[in-house]
Design a protein around this motif. Sequence first.
Motif, PDB file in Angstrom:
ATOM      1  N   GLY A 153     -25.715   7.281  68.710  1.00  0.00           N
ATOM      2  CA  GLY A 153     -26.570   8.325  68.616  1.00  0.00           C
ATOM      3  C   GLY A 153     -25.830   9.551  69.068  1.00  0.00           C
ATOM      4  N   GLY A 154     -24.909   9.467  70.035  1.00  0.00           N
ATOM      5  CA  GLY A 154     -24.058  10.589  70.383  1.00  0.00           C
ATOM      6  C   GLY A 154     -23.342  11.383  69.199  1.00  0.00           C
ATOM      7  N   PRO A 155     -22.586  10.685  68.444  1.00  0.00           N
ATOM      8  CA  PRO A 155     -21.684  11.063  67.135  1.00  0.00           C
ATOM      9  C   PRO A 155     -22.753  11.432  66.377  1.00  0.00           C
ATOM     10  CG  PRO A 155     -20.760   9.141  67.825  1.00  0.00           C
ATOM     11  CD  PRO A 155     -22.021   9.091  68.812  1.00  0.00           C
ATOM     12  N   LEU A 156     -23.907  11.009  65.777  1.00  0.00           N
ATOM     13  CA  LEU A 156     -24.827  11.507  64.859  1.00  0.00           C
ATOM     14  C   LEU A 156     -25.402  12.933  65.157  1.00  0.00           C
ATOM     15  CD1 LEU A 156     -26.887   8.382  63.897  1.00  0.00           C
ATOM     16  CD2 LEU A 156     -25.029   9.718  62.536  1.00  0.00           C
ATOM     17  N   MET A 157     -25.445  13.089  66.728  1.00  0.00           N
ATOM     18  CA  MET A 157     -25.967  14.385  67.136  1.00  0.00           C
ATOM     19  C   MET A 157     -24.888  15.734  66.593  1.00  0.00           C
ATOM     20  SD  MET A 157     -27.839  13.852  70.721  1.00  0.00           S
ATOM     21  CE  MET A 157     -28.782  15.520  70.764  1.00  0.00           C
ATOM     22  N   LEU A 158     -23.559  15.282  66.581  1.00  0.00           N
ATOM     23  CA  LEU A 158     -22.775  16.199  65.970  1.00  0.00           C
ATOM     24  C   LEU A 158     -22.821  16.881  64.633  1.00  0.00           C
ATOM     25  CD1 LEU A 158     -19.461  14.878  67.395  1.00  0.00           C
ATOM     26  CD2 LEU A 158     -21.036  16.695  68.393  1.00  0.00           C
ATOM     27  N   VAL A 159     -24.190  16.239  64.077  1.00  0.00           N
ATOM     28  CA  VAL A 159     -24.468  16.781  62.710  1.00  0.00           C
ATOM     29  C   VAL A 159     -24.978  18.283  62.903  1.00  0.00           C
ATOM     30  CG1 VAL A 159     -26.220  16.598  60.956  1.00  0.00           C
ATOM     31  CG2 VAL A 159     -24.970  14.558  61.386  1.00  0.00           C
ATOM     32  N   GLN A 160     -25.614  18.618  64.027  1.00  0.00           N
ATOM     33  CA  GLN A 160     -26.209  19.826  64.131  1.00  0.00           C
ATOM     34  C   GLN A 160     -25.069  20.878  64.049  1.00  0.00           C
ATOM     35  OE1 GLN A 160     -26.994  20.708  67.845  1.00  0.00           O
ATOM     36  NE2 GLN A 160     -27.983  22.795  67.126  1.00  0.00           N
ATOM     37  N   PRO A 161     -24.373  20.777  65.259  1.00  0.00           N
ATOM     38  CA  PRO A 161     -23.329  21.925  65.474  1.00  0.00           C
ATOM     39  C   PRO A 161     -22.421  22.197  64.200  1.00  0.00           C
ATOM     40  CG  PRO A 161     -22.657  20.108  66.937  1.00  0.00           C
ATOM     41  CD  PRO A 161     -24.258  19.853  66.495  1.00  0.00           C
ATOM     42  N   ALA A 162     -22.071  20.815  63.445  1.00  0.00           N
ATOM     43  CA  ALA A 162     -21.179  20.975  62.499  1.00  0.00           C
ATOM     44  C   ALA A 162     -22.012  21.707  61.232  1.00  0.00           C
ATOM     45  CB  ALA A 162     -20.729  19.558  62.019  1.00  0.00           C
ATOM     46  N   LEU A 163     -23.058  21.473  61.174  1.00  0.00           N
ATOM     47  CA  LEU A 163     -23.938  22.219  59.957  1.00  0.00           C
ATOM     48  C   LEU A 163     -24.251  23.652  60.412  1.00  0.00           C
ATOM     49  CD1 LEU A 163     -26.457  19.601  58.927  1.00  0.00           C
ATOM     50  CD2 LEU A 163     -24.469  20.263  57.497  1.00  0.00           C
ATOM     51  N   ALA A 164     -24.522  24.024  61.561  1.00  0.00           N
ATOM     52  CA  ALA A 164     -24.736  25.163  62.028  1.00  0.00           C
ATOM     53  C   ALA A 164     -23.446  26.125  61.758  1.00  0.00           C
ATOM     54  CB  ALA A 164     -24.907  25.324  63.628  1.00  0.00           C
ATOM     55  N   PHE A 165     -22.062  25.609  61.956  1.00  0.00           N
ATOM     56  CA  PHE A 165     -21.081  26.287  61.672  1.00  0.00           C
ATOM     57  C   PHE A 165     -20.853  26.549  60.111  1.00  0.00           C
ATOM     58  CE2 PHE A 165     -16.316  26.609  61.215  1.00  0.00           C
ATOM     59  CZ  PHE A 165     -16.211  27.605  62.107  1.00  0.00           C
ATOM     60  N   ILE A 166     -21.249  25.594  59.242  1.00  0.00           N
ATOM     61  CA  ILE A 166     -21.158  25.470  57.914  1.00  0.00           C
ATOM     62  C   ILE A 166     -22.222  26.770  57.579  1.00  0.00           C
ATOM     63  CG2 ILE A 166     -21.729  24.541  55.705  1.00  0.00           C
ATOM     64  CD1 ILE A 166     -20.718  21.875  57.145  1.00  0.00           C
ATOM     65  N   TRP A 167     -23.589  26.770  57.987  1.00  0.00           N
ATOM     66  CA  TRP A 167     -24.434  27.877  57.380  1.00  0.00           C
ATOM     67  C   TRP A 167     -23.844  29.030  57.896  1.00  0.00           C
ATOM     68  CZ3 TRP A 167     -25.868  24.263  54.848  1.00  0.00           C
ATOM     69  CH2 TRP A 167     -26.721  23.169  54.988  1.00  0.00           C
ATOM     70  N   ASP A 168     -23.125  29.323  58.971  1.00  0.00           N
ATOM     71  CA  ASP A 168     -22.626  30.559  59.291  1.00  0.00           C
ATOM     72  C   ASP A 168     -21.797  30.934  58.334  1.00  0.00           C
ATOM     73  OD1 ASP A 168     -22.207  32.804  60.809  1.00  0.00           O
ATOM     74  OD2 ASP A 168     -21.221  31.986  62.441  1.00  0.00           O
ATOM     75  N   ILE A 169     -20.772  30.222  57.735  1.00  0.00           N
ATOM     76  CA  ILE A 169     -20.018  30.411  56.730  1.00  0.00           C
ATOM     77  C   ILE A 169     -20.613  30.973  55.403  1.00  0.00           C
ATOM     78  CG2 ILE A 169     -18.187  29.485  55.208  1.00  0.00           C
ATOM     79  CD1 ILE A 169     -17.205  27.977  57.639  1.00  0.00           C
ATOM     80  N   LEU A 170     -21.631  30.161  55.077  1.00  0.00           N
ATOM     81  CA  LEU A 170     -22.399  30.568  53.676  1.00  0.00           C
ATOM     82  C   LEU A 170     -23.496  31.638  53.857  1.00  0.00           C
ATOM     83  CD1 LEU A 170     -23.158  26.813  52.980  1.00  0.00           C
ATOM     84  CD2 LEU A 170     -21.471  28.027  51.991  1.00  0.00           C
ATOM     85  N   PHE A 171     -24.105  31.845  54.924  1.00  0.00           N
ATOM     86  CA  PHE A 171     -25.196  32.723  55.165  1.00  0.00           C
ATOM     87  C   PHE A 171     -24.673  34.095  55.731  1.00  0.00           C
ATOM     88  CE2 PHE A 171     -27.856  28.943  55.163  1.00  0.00           C
ATOM     89  CZ  PHE A 171     -28.293  29.106  53.773  1.00  0.00           C
ATOM     90  N   PHE A 172     -23.411  34.114  56.589  1.00  0.00           N
ATOM     91  CA  PHE A 172     -23.028  35.278  57.277  1.00  0.00           C
ATOM     92  C   PHE A 172     -21.756  35.578  57.361  1.00  0.00           C
ATOM     93  CE2 PHE A 172     -26.910  33.928  59.768  1.00  0.00           C
ATOM     94  CZ  PHE A 172     -27.830  34.899  59.336  1.00  0.00           C
ATOM     95  N   ASN A 173     -21.285  35.058  56.204  1.00  0.00           N
ATOM     96  CA  ASN A 173     -19.926  35.196  55.894  1.00  0.00           C
ATOM     97  C   ASN A 173     -18.870  35.031  56.896  1.00  0.00           C
ATOM     98  OD1 ASN A 173     -20.399  35.875  53.138  1.00  0.00           O
ATOM     99  ND2 ASN A 173     -21.220  37.709  53.788  1.00  0.00           N
ATOM    100  N   LEU A 174     -19.000  33.914  57.817  1.00  0.00           N
ATOM    101  CA  LEU A 174     -18.058  33.866  59.159  1.00  0.00           C
ATOM    102  C   LEU A 174     -16.796  33.416  58.301  1.00  0.00           C
ATOM    103  CD1 LEU A 174     -17.404  33.186  61.855  1.00  0.00           C
ATOM    104  CD2 LEU A 174     -17.755  30.584  61.144  1.00  0.00           C
TER     105      LEU A 174
END
Length: 297
Positions: free
Chosen positions: A241-262
């Motif tokens: 369960g703990g490792p699977l919850m890291l999906v959230q911050p990992a994807l948030a970082f990817i969305w920041d790159i895609l949508f806000f040009n991080l």
Amino acid sequence: LWAAILMVIGGGICISFSAIFVKASGVSATSALFYRCFFGGLALAVLGFFTRESYGAKPKTYGILGIVVLCFSMDLVFWHNSIFHVGPGMATILANFHVFFIALIGFLVFKEKLSIQLRIGLPLAFAGLWLILGVKPEGLDHDLISGVGQGLFASWWYALYVLVLRHSQKMGERISPIASITVISLGCALFGFIVCMARGDSLMIPTAFSGVMLLAYGVTGQALGGLLFTWGLPRLPASLGGPLMLVQPALAFIWDILFFNLPATKLTLLGAVITLGAIYLTVNGQMKLENRAKSAK
């Protein structure tokens, strides 16, 4: 098992968009808190009506939930401010530093042990964070320092939220998970409304697009994501369960790159991997210690 895994992954995906919705909405930190919890709380209340949830409990139960509301509200306010300063990806990774605070509070207050993995993971996490920031000491500006500081404050309040919520779940009398999340959501909405009125923050939704973003934030981030975690996590072994919850911050970082040009330089990506890896290392180490302590009993 697979149903639980898919629930947790689905919850992580839903919540990963939260910071994107906050930044795109164009409202203040406290207004975003109000609308997230108001829309999410309404959605949960409707669900609770159809599932016939009971809200009857002793005042002590609601007193504990009141503390949960305070902790979660403060977490969201600091997190929203961090998003505005350092972006959705960085703010979400910072919010996940709560795993370190939970372990440290356990060590200082409850005399729990600290794993070797945590002692390795904590400096690694800050090293990774420094790589993500990609700045030299003289390049640190007030906006960046404020964003990082508020992100860490958010993680501190979220750690308190998790610890108090755990305590409430161990009480003899407690309301159902759906009812509990509904009460917490509407309580946080009330907190956000009072703070907005006190500070003179406008609750006016500036555009139709902002309204859509806030509605999506409440329904997916607060209601659907929270429910999927609530249903899925108890059905999984802690080591999964703990490792699977890291999906959230990992994807948030990817969305920041895609949508806000991080800026996605090699050092930035390496820093994200190191930080998330350090968080995983810490979670895994503390869970092993907790399991050994339970086995010893």
